[in-house]
Design an enzyme around this catalytic site. Structure first.
Site, PDB file in Angstrom:
ATOM      1  CG  LEU A   8      53.514  40.183  68.061  1.00  8.97           C
ATOM      2  CD1 LEU A   8      52.389  40.208  67.090  1.00  8.97           C
ATOM      3  CD2 LEU A   8      53.283  41.133  69.325  1.00  8.97           C
ATOM      4  CG  ASP A   9      58.814  41.657  66.100  1.00  7.03           C
ATOM      5  OD1 ASP A   9      59.704  40.769  65.719  1.00  7.03           O
ATOM      6  OD2 ASP A   9      59.136  42.647  66.549  1.00  7.03           O
TER       7      ASP A   9
END
Length: 1050
Positions: A714-715
């Site tokens: 995701l990040d």
């Protein structure tokens, strides 16, 4: 003029819906910007078009020129044939001409081409090493046609009194992408699987004719629905008309899926001699010996007939008008015909008209033999659109251009066709006013035009010995007719073409009947022997494709083509190391590839060139076997194993048994796994940051021929992909990025944010707290801003996502944002580059206060060294410097904690101190309970309490919010704000909550694995998902899988 490096692109004028282009702006950009010395292209000129899928301005932005005049172009590209008056002399043209089949309607075009001394390249004739066409749209016709028909099917059933999920679909052209259209079909499939179909229309059976690209494309969409394929012989039993029909009922489970049945010619006809089995070669040579049976054996059980086969007049019809009338009288279940081949009055006789994209259906009433333009009333609905691929003009053009762009340089710069690569040289029909050698058969074929057969037969000079020869196969697209005619003429014989039917698509066979003669019987025997040798030449060569084969018969003598070997399904093995929360979504996605079709979503986003994976076997490895077994429980195609990565022998054994590895271990463990993957030449995917230790493995990975794909979560991960898509789109339009801001946070859903901190942990509190104390650097309006780690919480600023104003949020700077300015290629042009972490408003204020109190200090605390353990209250009083007599006072509801916080200067404002005090009380740091011996520092104490008090319950949802804002300035001064947002919530599945954080990290990692397994990512070395070959298909797959990304331009 030919070979001058200047390429022209025609404006398509055949149909208002024709929006395809042979090259997209991206293809043109690569051809122009790479330099003529590399691409062979110096200029690209387009005729203006207001309906082309890519606007003229997009081509201009990449350096193309827009002009009606293509006279400066040596090579001119199109999709369909241009008007005759548009053909310029002494140029090279490439388009679908259909002239190589010598069909009468295309001969004026060929004559014009020859008269103007044009070099004509036909896309249909560009074939690969295994005789497969490289440039084709067949699958797109099948895809678009089937989606459009499902829309009509929903409308038709509604008129018959049934509401179905198909009603929610739109026409193919209404979706922004093929992936979006497929995602809509998947949603329909999920509704069918969950809620079912009305029993009155079940079993709902789709019968597919043919097995080529068109049928493959239609079936690809069909497989997105919950389905079962049945053999033609199983259809009667499906409807309960077998022997025990009286005892058989339609079971309710059937309404939760649809049925598919693929039929080929052997299911459509029977030999007139009941003792003889169906023989494909004999059928193609002598179809008059076969009787139609489709209307008896298949049609009575078909709800929908999806017609994807090419038909010729010499064959029995699939379904005649009389046959469908008889079926109707008997109570037919047939609802509709999707005639994707658009064969008017062909294999399905009553389909007597074409339809259009904007009006795709008509209704035929067999009882009254009448036609209607509505969905109401008796009869069957029919679809016969002849330009289906253009509904997915964007993807079709990209797919076409991806391949064509590899050839354009050679075609644009070639002055001497003999120096072209073989596959292009063979595709050149005319050059310098003459037919090339491979196509010298065309004048011979023209002499035997079907309208002149009788006259030619009458004038035919018969030899002493004559024999009828029937040829079938890919006679024209594989040039086999040349070889046959050359054999006849070289031996001194003569031939006359009595009959010729030319296949109209890449998967269709052609048929020719020749009258061959010779004055000498020995010569005729030699011709027969030579033709027989030609037909048998590939018999013992398994690597040869069936397209290179020819079927032959002399009177009663037939030759049967060898049959293709059994297709082998490719099964891939994936090893996932690490059995944390993220593992389950990744394992489920990979293992579902071979399961129910509504989960075979990964196929929906690949173009034709990917290597299809039919099955994935997942091995989940963990230090503790129990953890791995909990992940694999209930997931098919998975195995749990115990693995300690420090055990080199075990690590190598499990990696060697897999095709690819996904490491979901802590980041410091990746290097160990990566080195093993390099040694064993296995691809690796991780969701962690690519740190220096991983970057150093780049050259080793390249040497090993593997890809190490990091930051695929995701990040980092989805944030990269969203950013690069937005940035590259802006750059493509010659825009400059003036500001890039990115915000991401894993949060409780609003309902679960039920504590003073409005935060909960789905992962280690220690790691979360430590990440919140990292220093940060970013650029704001041209100035570099640095934030010390100890001040990070206090730097939190109020933030609202424009389209989600209900969320009261704040953001904290996230590490060094400047790195991403360089990584994304915008550091030199953006005056603002900021990446922030999202939390609910007030989080930073409370955490900053707790930090100043000393609760985050990781050094051993003197009061926690003694064997006699202090209570939480006593330890808190020590931190707050409270008097001994205060220890026995009840703290709940008292003012003492916030007063002490303000008095000690940890907060300047009473309200902030109260909020911090409420958090302290909620965490139980005031309780008269001994601190466990495992806690050696204040940090240990607070982490223990947070882990106990700020955990999610089994039914609570978490939430992931990712938001990008990109401000773009264009050369004309126009400014735009581009935003991209992802909002995902945890989902309950089989009684277990799958967190949004786990899904948005695990799913991208699995997607990265599938891209590598499908050979979609070809770059080797250490990669991040910032390259188009990764993020373009990955973003499509995320959307198709249900992770929605919202994009907006203001």
């Amino acid at each position: 003029m030919i070979g001058n490096g200047v390429v022209g692109i025609l404006a398509e004028s055949v149909n208002k819906w024709e929006r395809r282009a042979p090259l997209t702006p991206s293809h043109c950009a690569r051809l122009l910007h790479s330099g003529r010395d590399k691409t062979g292209v110096s200029r690209i000129i387009l005729q203006p078009s207001t309906k082309r899928i890519h606007h003229d301005a997009m081509y201009e932005d990449v350096g193309c020129e827009i002009s009606e005049d293509l006279s400066q172009c040596g090579l001119i590209l199109g999709i369909k044939q241009p008007k005759l008056e548009m053909i310029l002399p002494d140029r090279a043209y490439a388009f679908f001409s259909h002239t190589h089949k010598a069909q009468k309607e295309n001969m004026p075009l060929l004559d014009k081409i020859l008269a103007e001394r044009v070099s004509l390249y036909d896309y249909e004739l560009i074939v690969g090493d295994h005789a497969n066409r490289l440039l084709a749209f067949g699958k797109y016709a099948g895809r678009a046609g089937f989606i459009d028909f499902l829309l009509g099917l929903g409308q038709r059933y509604l008129s018959l009194g049934y509401s179905t999920p198909f009603l929610s679909l739109g026409a193919s052209y209404m979706y922004p992408s093929l992936a979006a259209a497929k995602a809509a079909v998947i949603s329909v499939g999920e509704e069918i699987a969950t809620l079912g179909l009305p029993s009155g229309i079940c079993p709902l059976v789709f019968v597919f004719t043919g097995s080529g690209n068109v049928s493959s494309g239609a079936q690809e969409i069909f497989k997105l629905l919950p389905h079962t394929f049945v053999e033609p012989s199983e259809l009667p039993a499906l409807f309960g008309v077998a022997k025990d029909a009286a005892q058989t009922t339609r079971k309710s489970k059937r309404i939760f899926q649809v049925y598919g049945c693929v039929v080929t010619s052997k299911n459509m006809v029977d030999h007139e001699d009941p003792t003889r089995e169906f023989d494909k070669a004999d059928y193609y040579a002598h179809p008059e010996h076969y009787n139609p049976v489709f209307h008896e054996k298949i049609a009575p059980y078909a709800s929908v007939i999806v017609n994807c086969m090419y038909w010729e007049k010499r064959f029995p019809r699939l379904l005649s008008t009389k046959q469908v009338q008889d079926l109707t009288k008997k109570g037919s279940v047939l609802v509709g015909i999707a005639d994707i081949t658009c064969d008017i009055m062909g294999s399905i006789e009553f389909v007597n008209q074409t339809t259009s994209i904007d009006s795709p259906f008509f209704r035929y009433d067999p009882v009254t033999n009448s036609y209607h333009r509505d969905m109401d009333g008796a009869g069957v609905i029919c679809q016969a659109v002849d330009i289906l691929p253009t509904e997915f003009a964007k993807e079709a053009s990209k797919h076409f251009g991806d391949i064509l762009s590899n050839f354009v340089g050679n075609l644009a710069s070639a002055k001497d066709i003999t120096k072209l690569p073989a596959h292009l040289r063979r595709a050149c029909i005319t050059h310098g006013g003459a037919l090339t050698s491979l196509y010298e058969y065309i004048p011979r074929m023209r002499k035997s035009d079907s309208e002149e057969i009788s006259k030619n037969l009458a004038n035919h000079n018969y030899k002493n010995y004559n024999i009828s020869v029937s040829l079938s196969g890919h006679l024209f697209d594989q040039f086999l007719i040349n070889e046959a005619l050359d054999i006849i003429e070289a031996a001194g014989g003569s031939f006359h073409l009595v009959k010729c039917d030319v296949g109209q698509c890449s998967d269709s066979l052609s048929f020719s009947e020749l009258e061959v003669g010779a004055d000498d019987r020995a010569v005729l025997d030699q011709i027969i022997d030579s033709l027989t040798s030609l037909a048998n030449s590939n018999e013992n060569h398994e690597l040869k494709q069936e397209k290179n084969k020819i079927s032959l018969s002399f009177g009663e003598v037939q030759h049967s083509p060898t049959k293709k070997g059994n297709d082998t399904k490719r099964k891939a093995g994936v090893l996932i190391i690490g059995a944390g929360r993220v593992c389950q979504p990744a394992a489920e996605m990979l293992a579902s590839i071979s399961g129910m079709s509504s989960h075979e979503w990964y196929k929906t986003c690949f173009e034709d060139e990917f290597e299809e994976i039919n099955d994935v076997q997942v091995t989940v490895a963990s230090l503790y076997l129990k953890d791995a077994e909990e992940i694999t429980e209930g997931i098919p195609n998975t195995t749990a194993v115990q693995l300690d990565i420090s055990d080199t022998g075990s690590l190598h054994r499990y990696i060697s048994e897999a095709e690819l590895v996904i490491s979901l271990l802590p980041a410091f463990c990746h290097v160990t796994v990566a080195n093993a993957c390099i040694e064993l030449k296995k691809h690796l995917v991780t969701a962690s940051y690519v740190d220096e230790s991983m970057s150093k493995l780049d050259e080793k990975a390249k040497s090993a021929g593997i890809t190490i794909l990091g930051e695929m979560g995701l990040d980092p991960g989805i944030d990269h992909m969203m950013a690069m898509k937005m940035i590259n789109q802006a750059h493509f339009r010659k825009g400059k990025i003036r500001s890039f801001t990115s915000y991401c946070g894993g949060l409780p859903s609003p309902a679960a944010a039920n504590n003073p901190l409005a935060y909960k942990f789905s992962w280690s509190p220690a790691a979360a707290i430590q990440s919140g104390r990292n220093p940060a650097t970013y650029k704001s309006n041209g100035k570099i801003v640095e934030v010390d780690g100890k001040d990070l919480y206090d730097s939190a600023a109020k933030y609202r996502v424009p389209d989600l104003p209900a969320f009261s949020l704040e953001c904290l700077p996230n590490r060094n944002s400047l790195v991403y300015g360089d990584l994304y290629g915008i550091g030199h042009e953006a005056s603002t580059v900021f990446r922030g972490t999202l939390r609910y408003e007030g989080f930073g204020e409370i955490m900053g206060t707790l930090s100043r109190i000393g609760l985050f200090e990781s050094e051993p605390h003197p009061h926690l060294k003694d064997a006699k353990r202090p209570t939480f209250r006593k330890f808190l009083s020590e931190l707050l410097k409270m008097k001994t007599e205060d220890l026995d006072r009840p703290l709940i509801g008292e003012k003492i904690i916030p007063e002490r916080i303000v008095m000690l200067g940890y907060c300047k404002e009473q309200g902030a101190a109260v909020r911090a005090a409420k958090t302290i009380v909620f965490l139980g740091l005031h309780e008269q309970k001994e601190i466990p011996a495992s806690c050696k520092s204040a940090f240990d104490v607070v982490c223990l309490r947070m882990e106990e008090r700020l955990a999610y319950s089994s039914t609570e949802q978490d939430m992931v919010l990712l938001h990008h804002e990109v401000e773009v300035e264009f050369p004309d001064g126009l400014r735009e704000k581009h935003t991209g947002t992802l909002l995902e919530f945890g989902k309950m599945k089989s009684g277990k909550m799958i967190t949004a954080m786990a899904s948005t990290v695990g799913v991208p990692a699995a997607i990265g694995a599938l891209l590598l397994l499908g050979n979609k990512i070809k770059t080797r070395g250490v990669l991040r998902p910032i390259e188009p070959e990764v993020y373009v298909p990955a973003m499509d797959m995320l959307q198709a899988y249900g992770i929605k990304l919202m994009e907006k331009i203001e």
